[in-house]
Design a protein around this motif. Structure first.
Motif, mmCIF file in Angstrom:
data_model
loop_
_atom_site.group_PDB
_atom_site.id
_atom_site.type_symbol
_atom_site.label_atom_id
_atom_site.label_comp_id
_atom_site.label_asym_id
_atom_site.label_seq_id
_atom_site.Cartn_x
_atom_site.Cartn_y
_atom_site.Cartn_z
ATOM 1 N N ARG A 76 1.404 2.100 -3.669
ATOM 2 C CA ARG A 76 0.245 2.215 -4.550
ATOM 3 C C ARG A 76 0.095 3.663 -5.023
ATOM 4 O O ARG A 76 0.144 4.608 -4.233
ATOM 5 N N THR B 186 0.827 -1.217 0.000
ATOM 6 C CA THR B 186 0.000 0.000 0.000
ATOM 7 C C THR B 186 0.855 1.258 0.000
ATOM 8 O O THR B 186 0.412 2.310 -0.473
ATOM 9 N N LYS C 266 -4.149 -6.230 0.052
ATOM 10 C CA LYS C 266 -3.665 -4.880 0.330
ATOM 11 C C LYS C 266 -2.210 -4.910 0.786
ATOM 12 O O LYS C 266 -1.411 -4.027 0.433
ATOM 13 N N SER C 267 -1.850 -5.914 1.565
ATOM 14 C CA SER C 267 -0.478 -6.013 2.062
ATOM 15 C C SER C 267 0.512 -6.337 0.952
ATOM 16 O O SER C 267 1.606 -5.777 0.902
ATOM 17 N N GLY D 282 -1.391 -4.094 -2.745
ATOM 18 C CA GLY D 282 -1.659 -2.679 -2.526
ATOM 19 C C GLY D 282 -3.114 -2.310 -2.681
ATOM 20 O O GLY D 282 -3.522 -1.216 -2.281
ATOM 21 N N VAL D 283 -3.905 -3.207 -3.279
ATOM 22 C CA VAL D 283 -5.332 -2.956 -3.495
ATOM 23 C C VAL D 283 -6.097 -4.246 -3.244
ATOM 24 O O VAL D 283 -5.517 -5.318 -3.059
ATOM 25 N N THR D 284 -7.422 -4.168 -3.261
ATOM 26 C CA THR D 284 -8.270 -5.334 -3.023
ATOM 27 C C THR D 284 -8.320 -6.240 -4.258
ATOM 28 O O THR D 284 -7.997 -5.807 -5.376
#
Length: 276
Positions: free
Chosen positions: A108, A105, A196-197, A200-202
């Motif tokens: 990102r 994240t 996310k880890s 960086g996103v879902t």
């Protein structure tokens, strides 16, 4: 501008699509880049490169040496110098995770100097490749650097992300997130947290980017284009949503984008487009 690249040998190929060199006079100095399912490392051996976020509140970035880019969920612009000499690593969406010691994240929608991620490393890497004239030798040195930085043991949750994101990659984002969580035997919240880890996103956002990439790469501007057919094949079933996302991701309507493609046929299969 010449591209010389290669898919790295295992185990790097699980995380990296290609390692490549860009050299020469760019076809166009300033390019508009839509979101793509990738992260990058750039090592600059030429004049400064300038980068613009589509968010006007973000200041222009100027890099004379090198930078990491995480996954981007919006478009940006890059301005090349008159003569380009870049060495780059094109990571899969989850590919940065085993090479860096921070959550994805934090990268990102950002450009981050290499030394902010790999402490006091950029000068050493640039010195090793700066005098090399053979692209093959340059890529060999970069691959060796990457192998030396690959974590011995996968971080917690990376295996889950590799499996589920790999299914998104193969399906071009066509799998429902609910099907991924059910097959993996985890909750939607747990899967989202791991994505996310490590990405960086879902997962839903990754699926959207894969879906858009499939659409944009399927368009052949030399032929008549039925946007409804292309959108449906890529998994868009709401034309209004398709039009809005296309404009958000490219800065153009589909009709405008197609006209631009036809003006610049040399870049037929390359998502970045000249910025007018």
């Amino acid at each position: 501008m010449d591209y010389v690249g290669q898919v790295p040998a295992p185990p790097l190929d699980r995380f990296i699509d290609d390692v490549y060199c860009l050299t020469g006079v760019p076809y166009h100095r300033r390019m508009n880049v839509p979101p793509m399912p990738s992260a990058h490392l750039f090592i600059n051996l030429g004049d400064p490169v300038r980068l613009w976020d589509s968010d006007p509140s973000v200041p222009v970035a100027v890099f004379t040496d090198g930078w990491f880019m995480g996954l981007w969920t919006r478009r940006f612009q890059v301005e090349y110098p008159a003569w380009v000499r870049l060495v780059a690593v094109h990571f899969k969406p989850w590919g940065l995770s085993p090479f860096i010691d921070l959550p994805a994240t934090e990268l990102r929608n950002r450009w981050v100097p290499v030394d902010a991620v790999w402490r006091r490393s950029l000068d050493r890497i640039r010195n090793r490749i700066g005098d090399l004239t053979s692209p093959a030798e340059t890529l060999r040195v970069v691959e060796a650097e990457l192998r030396s930085r690959l974590a011995d043991a996968p971080a917690r949750g990376l295996g889950l992300v590799l499996h589920t994101a790999g299914r998104l990659e193969v399906s071009h984002g066509a799998i429902q997130v609910g099907a991924l969580t059910e097959a993996a035997g985890v909750s939607a919240n747990h899967l989202a947290a791991q994505f996310k880890s490590h990405v960086g996103v879902t997962p839903k956002r990754v699926a959207r980017i894969y879906r858009f990439a499939r659409l944009i790469l399927s368009v052949d501007a030399r032929l008549s284009v039925d946007w409804s057919e292309h959108a449906h094949a890529a998994g868009y079933f709401d034309q209004a949503h398709f039009g809005k996302e296309f404009k958000d991701f490219t800065g153009h309507t589909p009709t405008e984008f197609l006209a631009l493609r036809r003006r610049f046929p040399a870049e037929q299969q390359f998502p970045p487009m000249p910025a007018e």
